[in-house]
Design a protein around this motif. Sequence first.
Motif, PDB file in Angstrom:
ATOM      1  N   HIS A 172       0.651  -1.205  -0.246  1.00  0.00           N
ATOM      2  CA  HIS A 172      -0.009   0.100   0.140  1.00  0.00           C
ATOM      3  C   HIS A 172       1.024   1.255  -0.214  1.00  0.00           C
ATOM      4  CE1 HIS A 172       0.823  -0.575   4.114  1.00  0.00           C
ATOM      5  NE2 HIS A 172       1.287   1.053   4.559  1.00  0.00           N
ATOM      6  N   VAL A 173      -0.134   2.434  -0.041  1.00  0.00           N
ATOM      7  CA  VAL A 173       0.762   3.388  -0.106  1.00  0.00           C
ATOM      8  C   VAL A 173       0.064   4.206   0.624  1.00  0.00           C
ATOM      9  CG1 VAL A 173       1.163   6.202  -1.158  1.00  0.00           C
ATOM     10  CG2 VAL A 173       1.680   3.535  -2.290  1.00  0.00           C
ATOM     11  N   THR A 174       0.670   5.172   1.512  1.00  0.00           N
ATOM     12  CA  THR A 174      -0.265   6.211   2.497  1.00  0.00           C
ATOM     13  C   THR A 174       0.326   7.376   2.573  1.00  0.00           C
ATOM     14  OG1 THR A 174      -0.040   4.293   4.344  1.00  0.00           O
ATOM     15  CG2 THR A 174      -0.271   6.531   5.052  1.00  0.00           C
ATOM     16  N   THR A 175      -0.667   8.457   2.303  1.00  0.00           N
ATOM     17  CA  THR A 175      -1.029   8.937   2.247  1.00  0.00           C
ATOM     18  C   THR A 175      -1.557  10.917   2.856  1.00  0.00           C
ATOM     19  OG1 THR A 175      -0.236   9.196   0.004  1.00  0.00           O
ATOM     20  CG2 THR A 175      -0.802  11.439   0.066  1.00  0.00           C
ATOM     21  N   THR A 176      -1.082  11.481   2.968  1.00  0.00           N
ATOM     22  CA  THR A 176      -1.273  12.785   4.366  1.00  0.00           C
ATOM     23  C   THR A 176      -1.273  14.239   3.834  1.00  0.00           C
ATOM     24  OG1 THR A 176      -0.518  11.528   5.705  1.00  0.00           O
ATOM     25  CG2 THR A 176      -1.670  13.808   6.268  1.00  0.00           C
ATOM     26  N   VAL A 177      -2.884  14.551   3.678  1.00  0.00           N
ATOM     27  CA  VAL A 177      -3.222  16.027   2.964  1.00  0.00           C
ATOM     28  C   VAL A 177      -3.080  17.151   4.026  1.00  0.00           C
ATOM     29  CG1 VAL A 177      -3.963  17.602   1.482  1.00  0.00           C
ATOM     30  CG2 VAL A 177      -3.422  14.834   0.782  1.00  0.00           C
ATOM     31  N   GLU A 178      -2.904  17.971   3.941  1.00  0.00           N
ATOM     32  CA  GLU A 178      -2.715  19.468   4.874  1.00  0.00           C
ATOM     33  C   GLU A 178      -2.990  20.012   4.044  1.00  0.00           C
ATOM     34  OE1 GLU A 178      -2.784  20.906   9.261  1.00  0.00           O
ATOM     35  OE2 GLU A 178      -0.915  20.335   8.303  1.00  0.00           O
ATOM     36  N   PHE A 179      -3.797  20.779   3.539  1.00  0.00           N
ATOM     37  CA  PHE A 179      -4.750  22.538   3.461  1.00  0.00           C
ATOM     38  C   PHE A 179      -4.361  23.196   4.590  1.00  0.00           C
ATOM     39  CE2 PHE A 179      -7.084  20.373   0.226  1.00  0.00           C
ATOM     40  CZ  PHE A 179      -6.397  20.734  -0.856  1.00  0.00           C
ATOM     41  N   GLY A 180      -3.990  24.460   3.796  1.00  0.00           N
ATOM     42  CA  GLY A 180      -3.420  25.104   5.269  1.00  0.00           C
ATOM     43  C   GLY A 180      -2.154  26.076   5.639  1.00  0.00           C
ATOM     44  N   ALA A 181      -1.530  25.197   5.449  1.00  0.00           N
ATOM     45  CA  ALA A 181      -0.349  24.807   5.407  1.00  0.00           C
ATOM     46  C   ALA A 181       0.692  26.128   4.733  1.00  0.00           C
ATOM     47  CB  ALA A 181       1.070  23.862   4.541  1.00  0.00           C
ATOM     48  N   PRO A 182       1.811  26.548   5.513  1.00  0.00           N
ATOM     49  CA  PRO A 182       2.997  27.580   5.762  1.00  0.00           C
ATOM     50  C   PRO A 182       2.923  28.174   3.920  1.00  0.00           C
ATOM     51  CG  PRO A 182       3.440  26.530   6.980  1.00  0.00           C
ATOM     52  CD  PRO A 182       2.849  25.911   6.889  1.00  0.00           C
ATOM     53  N   SER A 183       3.121  27.176   2.901  1.00  0.00           N
ATOM     54  CA  SER A 183       3.830  26.844   1.857  1.00  0.00           C
ATOM     55  C   SER A 183       3.559  25.593   0.993  1.00  0.00           C
ATOM     56  CB  SER A 183       5.295  27.492   1.283  1.00  0.00           C
ATOM     57  OG  SER A 183       6.188  26.315   2.037  1.00  0.00           O
ATOM     58  N   ASP A 184       3.538  24.885  -0.036  1.00  0.00           N
ATOM     59  CA  ASP A 184       3.609  24.153  -1.158  1.00  0.00           C
ATOM     60  C   ASP A 184       4.549  23.304  -0.323  1.00  0.00           C
ATOM     61  OD1 ASP A 184       0.392  24.012  -1.668  1.00  0.00           O
ATOM     62  OD2 ASP A 184       1.620  25.768  -3.483  1.00  0.00           O
ATOM     63  N   THR A 185       4.457  22.130  -0.192  1.00  0.00           N
ATOM     64  CA  THR A 185       5.302  20.902   0.827  1.00  0.00           C
ATOM     65  C   THR A 185       4.913  19.656  -0.769  1.00  0.00           C
ATOM     66  OG1 THR A 185       5.342  21.136   2.865  1.00  0.00           O
ATOM     67  CG2 THR A 185       6.475  22.605   1.817  1.00  0.00           C
ATOM     68  N   VAL A 186       6.229  19.341  -0.682  1.00  0.00           N
ATOM     69  CA  VAL A 186       5.063  17.742  -1.032  1.00  0.00           C
ATOM     70  C   VAL A 186       6.711  16.416  -0.828  1.00  0.00           C
ATOM     71  CG1 VAL A 186       5.147  15.853  -2.941  1.00  0.00           C
ATOM     72  CG2 VAL A 186       4.624  17.808  -3.004  1.00  0.00           C
ATOM     73  N   GLU A 187       6.825  15.541   0.010  1.00  0.00           N
ATOM     74  CA  GLU A 187       7.265  14.484   0.608  1.00  0.00           C
ATOM     75  C   GLU A 187       7.049  13.249   0.152  1.00  0.00           C
ATOM     76  OE1 GLU A 187       8.600  12.548   4.604  1.00  0.00           O
ATOM     77  OE2 GLU A 187       8.780  14.696   4.816  1.00  0.00           O
ATOM     78  N   LEU A 188       8.036  12.599  -1.139  1.00  0.00           N
ATOM     79  CA  LEU A 188       7.395  10.981  -1.321  1.00  0.00           C
ATOM     80  C   LEU A 188       8.492  10.466  -1.277  1.00  0.00           C
ATOM     81  CD1 LEU A 188       6.495  12.708  -4.876  1.00  0.00           C
ATOM     82  CD2 LEU A 188       4.916  12.139  -2.716  1.00  0.00           C
ATOM     83  N   HIS A 189       7.752   9.123  -0.273  1.00  0.00           N
ATOM     84  CA  HIS A 189       8.962   8.437   0.267  1.00  0.00           C
ATOM     85  C   HIS A 189       9.668   8.875   1.000  1.00  0.00           C
ATOM     86  CE1 HIS A 189       5.868   6.599  -2.359  1.00  0.00           C
ATOM     87  NE2 HIS A 189       6.028   6.917  -3.470  1.00  0.00           N
ATOM     88  N   GLY A 190      10.220   9.829   1.526  1.00  0.00           N
ATOM     89  CA  GLY A 190      11.124  10.075   2.506  1.00  0.00           C
ATOM     90  C   GLY A 190      12.484  11.382   2.442  1.00  0.00           C
ATOM     91  N   HIS A 191      11.510  11.800   1.230  1.00  0.00           N
ATOM     92  CA  HIS A 191      12.534  12.689   0.707  1.00  0.00           C
ATOM     93  C   HIS A 191      11.573  14.162  -0.374  1.00  0.00           C
ATOM     94  CE1 HIS A 191      15.997   9.714   0.047  1.00  0.00           C
ATOM     95  NE2 HIS A 191      14.837   8.880  -0.011  1.00  0.00           N
ATOM     96  N   ALA A 192      12.613  15.091  -0.105  1.00  0.00           N
ATOM     97  CA  ALA A 192      11.089  16.034  -0.557  1.00  0.00           C
ATOM     98  C   ALA A 192      10.973  15.536  -1.818  1.00  0.00           C
ATOM     99  CB  ALA A 192      12.196  17.345  -0.686  1.00  0.00           C
ATOM    100  N   ALA A 193       9.780  15.849  -2.914  1.00  0.00           N
ATOM    101  CA  ALA A 193      10.043  15.973  -4.188  1.00  0.00           C
ATOM    102  C   ALA A 193       9.702  17.373  -4.774  1.00  0.00           C
ATOM    103  CB  ALA A 193       8.371  15.688  -4.432  1.00  0.00           C
ATOM    104  N   LYS A 194      10.455  16.633  -6.398  1.00  0.00           N
ATOM    105  CA  LYS A 194      11.214  18.256  -6.948  1.00  0.00           C
ATOM    106  C   LYS A 194      10.706  17.488  -8.674  1.00  0.00           C
ATOM    107  CE  LYS A 194      15.926  18.339  -4.619  1.00  0.00           C
ATOM    108  NZ  LYS A 194      17.038  18.440  -3.984  1.00  0.00           N
ATOM    109  N   GLY A 195      10.702  18.823  -9.101  1.00  0.00           N
ATOM    110  CA  GLY A 195      10.818  18.622 -10.256  1.00  0.00           C
ATOM    111  C   GLY A 195       9.080  18.389 -11.107  1.00  0.00           C
ATOM    112  N   SER A 196       9.166  16.863 -12.079  1.00  0.00           N
ATOM    113  CA  SER A 196       7.904  16.761 -12.609  1.00  0.00           C
ATOM    114  C   SER A 196       7.507  16.041 -11.249  1.00  0.00           C
ATOM    115  CB  SER A 196       8.877  15.642 -13.877  1.00  0.00           C
ATOM    116  OG  SER A 196       8.818  14.697 -13.080  1.00  0.00           O
ATOM    117  N   GLU A 197       7.544  15.165 -10.528  1.00  0.00           N
ATOM    118  CA  GLU A 197       6.919  14.326  -9.720  1.00  0.00           C
ATOM    119  C   GLU A 197       5.932  15.980  -8.364  1.00  0.00           C
ATOM    120  OE1 GLU A 197       9.070  10.209  -8.287  1.00  0.00           O
ATOM    121  OE2 GLU A 197       9.853  12.533  -7.144  1.00  0.00           O
TER     122      GLU A 197
END
Length: 328
Positions: free
Chosen positions: A40-65
Amino acid sequence: MKATVRAHPNIALVKYWGKRDDALILPHQSSLSLTLEPIHVTTTVEFGAPSDTVELHGHAAKGSERDRVLRLLDQVRAQAGRDLGPAKVVSRGDFPMAAGLASSAAGFAALAVAGRAAAGLPQDTRASSILARRGSGSACRSVQGGFCEWMRGEREDGEDSYAVQRFDAGHWADLRMVVAILDRGEKEVKSRDGMKNTVETSPYYPAWVKDAEAEVPRARELIAKKDLEALGELCERNAWRMHSTSLAADPPLCYLNSATLGLIQHLREQRKKGVPVWFTLDAGPNPVLLTNAAHEVAAEALARACGAVDVVRCVPGGDATLLTEHLF
């Protein structure tokens, strides 16, 4: 403004391979899959954060991801019709990513359901499936469990292209899918790039589309009857034909390696000895073996004997599910 969802990957028994609309991710033909547990994949989403941030599988997502995730959340904001603010996303999976195991399907299904929930939108399976499709085509089939059919649709806006559950996870509880991980590495050519090249350059592609569309109702009938042998033969036939279209592309695209071919050949030999085990294979080197509960141990042994570095035994999986515990 926060929600967490666990979703399972799916394995296509009748494959999706090629888009008629790259922006909306609309397929050339319908497909049919089985959702897999326990991976499985588990994902948490929260709106109202200080800025858009995306972490995928322990690493900060960059570029097209990162862009793919944020584009999907922009659609959630549009559906909500109000300012939700920046979003924080954390997603973690428990199986190899980008190795042909539909990790993006589980990830975007979880993201779509969690994003809608965090925005306060009502639970809506069809809306979630359409939204998940916009992130990764096969993700629309992971919103629900069991056997799901992604209908090709006809509309240019894609509103009739989504997945519906044809049989739930309990319909065929005896069915087993054994994932043979022969290579944990990432694919050199991502699925979306391989599809595009195949659609544009393979002379076999039109025949693939016609044949794959016709296989979907056949597969539904065999699943209804729980005909393992006939379904196994259909799965192998469809997988071979998908990979054949890619091999005929320019330049040729091959996701198989020597271990993949060795295992596939070994399965044929074992069937002659009465072991009911077949394979299917998405865009990667790792076959998924189709068998029943009585032979899943034998299927695992076959995979390991042919060089599998790991084996995951799977059963028909359930729906994408909201959790009460969050990742942050």
